[in-house]
Design a protein around this motif. Structure first.
Motif, short mmCIF file in Angstrom:
data_model
loop_
_atom_site.label_atom_id
_atom_site.label_comp_id
_atom_site.label_asym_id
_atom_site.label_seq_id
_atom_site.Cartn_x
_atom_site.Cartn_y
_atom_site.Cartn_z
N LEU A 4 0.93 -0.96 0.00
CA LEU A 4 -0.23 -0.52 0.03
C LEU A 4 1.06 1.22 0.22
O LEU A 4 1.78 1.12 0.59
CB LEU A 4 -1.03 -0.06 0.99
CG LEU A 4 -1.78 1.27 1.45
CD1 LEU A 4 -3.27 0.62 1.00
CD2 LEU A 4 -2.51 1.46 3.14
N THR A 5 0.70 1.78 -0.89
CA THR A 5 1.33 3.67 -0.83
C THR A 5 0.52 4.53 0.15
O THR A 5 -0.72 4.36 -0.32
CB THR A 5 1.82 4.28 -1.85
OG1 THR A 5 0.02 4.56 -2.84
CG2 THR A 5 2.26 2.49 -2.95
N PRO A 6 1.00 6.18 0.17
CA PRO A 6 0.08 6.80 0.77
C PRO A 6 -0.17 7.21 -0.49
O PRO A 6 -1.65 7.60 0.81
CB PRO A 6 1.15 7.98 1.14
CG PRO A 6 2.97 7.20 1.28
CD PRO A 6 2.61 5.65 0.01
N ALA A 7 -0.51 7.69 -1.15
CA ALA A 7 -1.44 7.50 -2.71
C ALA A 7 -2.79 7.36 -2.11
O ALA A 7 -4.50 7.22 -1.90
CB ALA A 7 -1.26 7.92 -3.48
N ASP A 8 -2.22 5.61 -1.99
CA ASP A 8 -3.39 4.93 -2.06
C ASP A 8 -4.77 5.16 -0.85
O ASP A 8 -6.04 5.05 -0.55
CB ASP A 8 -3.11 3.74 -1.64
CG ASP A 8 -2.44 2.47 -2.98
OD1 ASP A 8 -2.43 2.88 -4.44
OD2 ASP A 8 -2.08 1.75 -3.09
#
Lengths: 453, 453
Positions: B38-42
């Motif tokens: 998971l990325t912060p942007a997600d």
């Protein structure tokens, strides 16, 4: 959300007894049977000696026992708050402070007197206490205090409250209290009431009669009252004594003190330590405003006369603002304010003009309780909502006048057991239940006449 | 009833982030659709940027905004108590301290994170928050916080709780929260659940799915979670940071720290500031005991694996002790502990042996809640009763060993909305609702498989 807390060592060491400073001697209490002057010995079957001494005391300061201060420490000194968000919501130049008593285990100011009463009874070998309760706050407080000092507690709970607030009963039972819906068949007073009206919703006056009768019938048992009497008011002065110190820290002193009044102990406990300055002439212009329910307007529409504290005429006869001991107020949600009389000390000060009174209807007080919750967080008891309404009236007057007045009010308890009332209000189903003049006149027909006028 | 209070200036200035001190890197969260990292942007559609930054932060100390500290001041620093009367009742040489979070307006530790979450959302222009609630403590806290920062709050409340705890709904409504019984027909996840089971009692996992779906569908709306995630645990560390200072004043340090665990934020918030000393080697022998319900024994009987936080698989996939995201725990009264997983930080520390866990059945925890009330006064929430039971187990072990151990436990909230549970217990009608092994095995059949192992 400025909060002023005091350390445990700032719990007051003495209670303040306003009787020492009254402008005129307090009218003497009378014996219910003879209507002659009541003596301390008359109260011995009902109260422990230490409490009787306090009831008749003229001393200005009475020491708080270490054991009581040790229990007070659980929630005292209680916090004093500046209601800055409420001030902004009202767009008022007034500074609004409130003293919050909802943090005690039973959730109100009531344990301030329940704890010393339980302590003195236990110290004198009493095994069991009887009492009355309306909304359940007092019964909860005495059950709590009884559990700490090893006393059994029997609570006569007004039937209407017992049925509508079952969770207050649960709370008492958690602390070991035994709760009966009043009128019961356990007492003569109760049986007579049930014979007349089998579905009787009960009243505070009836519940007091039952608790007194039960105590008189048992040697190991005494009675405890949650408001009105001098010793109860005395115990509650810890509220105002702490608030004085907290306002000093804030560099402030109230222009007006507001509290809700049922029997008057919460209002008096907050006010009297400040009122002392008015009586002494040091602060002659501080105002004191008692906020009462429009459905039980003892101070604003009652008469100042001798009356029984209970419906069956078993309790001392007191000079007070009364609607008559047979008066049964409409079932407002502020069950703790449904008492036909008020504390004699408070009444004497209303009568001599040192305390003002205002009556408020239900929708008006709940409007302010919800505004308060949405700005300051705490969800208050219906009783306390009369005080915040009184404070808001003062804050709006200050805005009108363009004056930076300082307002102090008492938030006597949380409303966690009063959600049905809030539901009714939010759904627009709340009635104001004002009181017609004819009902007052009828209720005042039957007052006792003192033997020696 | 020794109470240690701190002045307002002792409210912590920074939260403590245990992620900086973990013995091994925390397993990465995964995207629910791809099961890739998971990325912060997600998370941007769900959470404000400040909260996302905290969720991924490796910094040890994160500053608490002044606006948040200003609201914390309403009930923080919360009091620390020495339970001397309980010690005497247990005849134990142990010293028992407890940190009391029940004094906040919503009555639990939950506003410690609701307030910063509301603050960050409001600061980034969000207009509305959605969330789930089980027993109602989290929904109350977010409604309270929303009212202070001008946010609308929509709460998906587990249907079983909505029906059985109507007064928790009332409380949310007083603060302006809008409450729906989940599953609802407002979301696809809810409609599918209702199609399968029209009378579905709901679950926390389902309510989270609905709240997430609602937030994703509206541009002005974000989602707030009340436990488990790193930022929530972070915000709760004010509890332990204050408790450290208060125990220092008492000249003490705990030998064992006990708390109840649902999602784990309350336990972690109390424990992690002390656990830092164990991880650093300064206090290697301090023990940490998580008390969970026997009906939802994630830490003692679950598996440590990747799983969804919600039942529909819309939320991040986290490595945690889980009973499976489709697991629906039995309807114990401690509704706030009915979550199938736990905070990843807490789980990593259980897995690495720094934290122990024990499961307790209902009657055993209520027995201790009542004993506590009769000795110490406060009536606690069913959730918190697991913590006091855990503390009593430790106190009795200290008696057995004849050792003066110091025990600290977290009293996370009052039980004023849980009287029906106490009624059932006092009447002998409470069931233990333990969990058969076959049900656990069935529930663990359907875990997701990470894309990159």
């Amino acid at each position: 959300m400025q909060r002023i807390v005091l350390p445990s060592q700032d719990i007051p060491t003495h209670w303040y007894n306003v009787v020492a400073d009254l402008p005129a001697p307090l009218p003497k209490p009378l014996h219910p049977a003879t209507l002659e002057e009541l003596t301390p010995a008359d109260l011995a079957p009902l109260l422990p000696q230490a409490v009787i001494d306090q009831e008749f005391s003229q001393e200005r300061w009475i020491e708080i026992p270490e054991e009581v201060r040790g229990v007070y420490e659980s929630w005292r000194p209680s916090p004093l708050y500046r209601a800055e968000r409420l001030e902004r919501a009202l767009d008022t130049p007034a500074r609004i402070y409130y003293k919050y008593e909802g943090g005690s285990p039973p959730g109100s100011h009531k344990p301030n007197t329940a704890v010393p009463q339980a302590f003195y009874n236990a110290a004198e070998g009493v095994r069991r206490l009887t009492t009355e309760t309306g909304a359940g706050q007092w019964g909860s407080a005495l059950s709590f205090a009884g559990s700490l000092f090893g006393l059994d507690v029997t609570v006569y709970m007004v039937r209407a409250s017992y049925d509508h607030k079952p969770y207050r009963r649960s709370l008492m039972e958690i602390w070991g209290g035994q709760v009966f819906p009043s009128p019961t068949d356990r007492t003569r007073a109760g049986r007579e009431a049930l014979a007349k009206e089998p579905d009787s919703p009960g009243s505070l006056g009836m519940a007091i009669s039952e608790a007194v009768e039960d105590a008189l019938a048992h040697d190991d048992t005494k009675f405890a009252l949650g408001s009105a009497m001098n010793h109860v008011v005395l115990h509650q002065t810890v509220i105002g004594l702490e608030a004085r110190k907290q306002l000093e820290i804030a560099g402030s002193y109230p222009d007006v003190v507001v509290g809700c009044v049922g029997g008057g102990s919460n209002f008096s406990g907050l006010s009297f330590p400040f009122l002392a300055d008015r009586l002494s002439g040091a602060r002659p212009h501080t105002r004191f405003v008692a906020a009462e329910p429009a459905a039980c307007p003892t101070l604003t529409r009652g008469t100042y006369a001798y009356d029984y504290a209970d419906s069956a005429g078993l309790s001392p006869v007191l000079r007070m603002h009364t609607l008559g001991h047979e008066f049964i107020p409409a079932p407002i949600h502020a069950g703790g304010l449904r008492f036909h009389g008020d504390a004699p000390t408070l009444c004497a000060l209303v009568d001599s003009g040192h305390i003002e009174a205002r009556a408020h209807a239900q929708n008006e007080v709940f409007t302010e309780a919800v505004r308060f919750a949405r700005n300051e967080g705490f969800v208050m008891a219906p009783e306390s909502s009369h005080a915040v309404r009184g404070a808001v009236v003062e804050a709006l007057a200050a805005r009108e006048a363009g004056e930076e007045r300082t307002i102090l009010f008492g938030l006597s308890g949380h409303g966690h057991f009063d959600m049905a009332a809030y539901d009714a209000f939010l759904a627009g189903r709340m009635e104001d239940l004002e009181l017609p003049q004819t009902e007052i006149e009828a209720a005042l027909q039957n007052l006792p006449t003192p033997a020696t006028p």
